[in-house]
Design a protein around this motif. Structure first.
Motif: not given
Length: 148
Positions: A26-36, A41-44, A68-72, A141-148
């Protein structure tokens, strides 16, 4: 007796097959960004990798998921580059940020400012196929990258 032996062998083989199935972490953290109410977009985030998912905005009637995947290290690098661009007062019309990931995917970030709101539109090119994302504000973008 032959039928019984065949049946027992089939049962034994089928249980051996099921024992090879491994559990997906399971992912350590899940973030989702939406509108209405729609998820743009979501990030696991896992231990070593982050997986981003969005629907290609070129299609209106069908959903075409894009990953798409990104390393840390890439994850932090992308966030820092985007936040550096957002700190600028104005953007040129062709202001882009292009990054190539370790799995040979090109992520293209296109910046714009409309009615005083800065936003970024992203796209992914993988194996010659280009998928377009949606516009995200600086707050999203801040919410997606969990920087809020």
């Amino acid at each position: 007796m032959k039928k019984l032996f065949t049946f027992l062998m089939m049962c034994l083989m089928s249980t051996a097959t099921f024992s090879q199935i491994s559990e997906v972490s399971k992912p350590l953290k899940q973030t989702k960004v939406g509108s209405f109410g729609a998820i743009l977009i979501s990030c696991d985030r896992f231990e070593n990798i982050s997986i981003f998912q969005f629907d290609d905005s070129k299609y209106q009637q069908i959903k075409v998921p894009v990953f798409f995947n990104l390393t840390n290290s890439e994850y932090e690098e992308v966030y820092q580059a985007i936040s550096d661009k957002f700190s600028k007062e104005e953007f040129t019309p062709d202001e882009n940020l292009i990054m190539t990931t370790k799995d040979n995917a090109k992520i293209i970030f296109k910046f714009t400012k409309s009615l005083g709101t800065k936003s970024v539109k992203f796209g992914v090119e993988k194996n010659g196929v280009y998928a377009m994302g949606y516009y995200l504000t600086q707050k999203q973008v801040k919410k997606l990258f969990d920087k809020v």
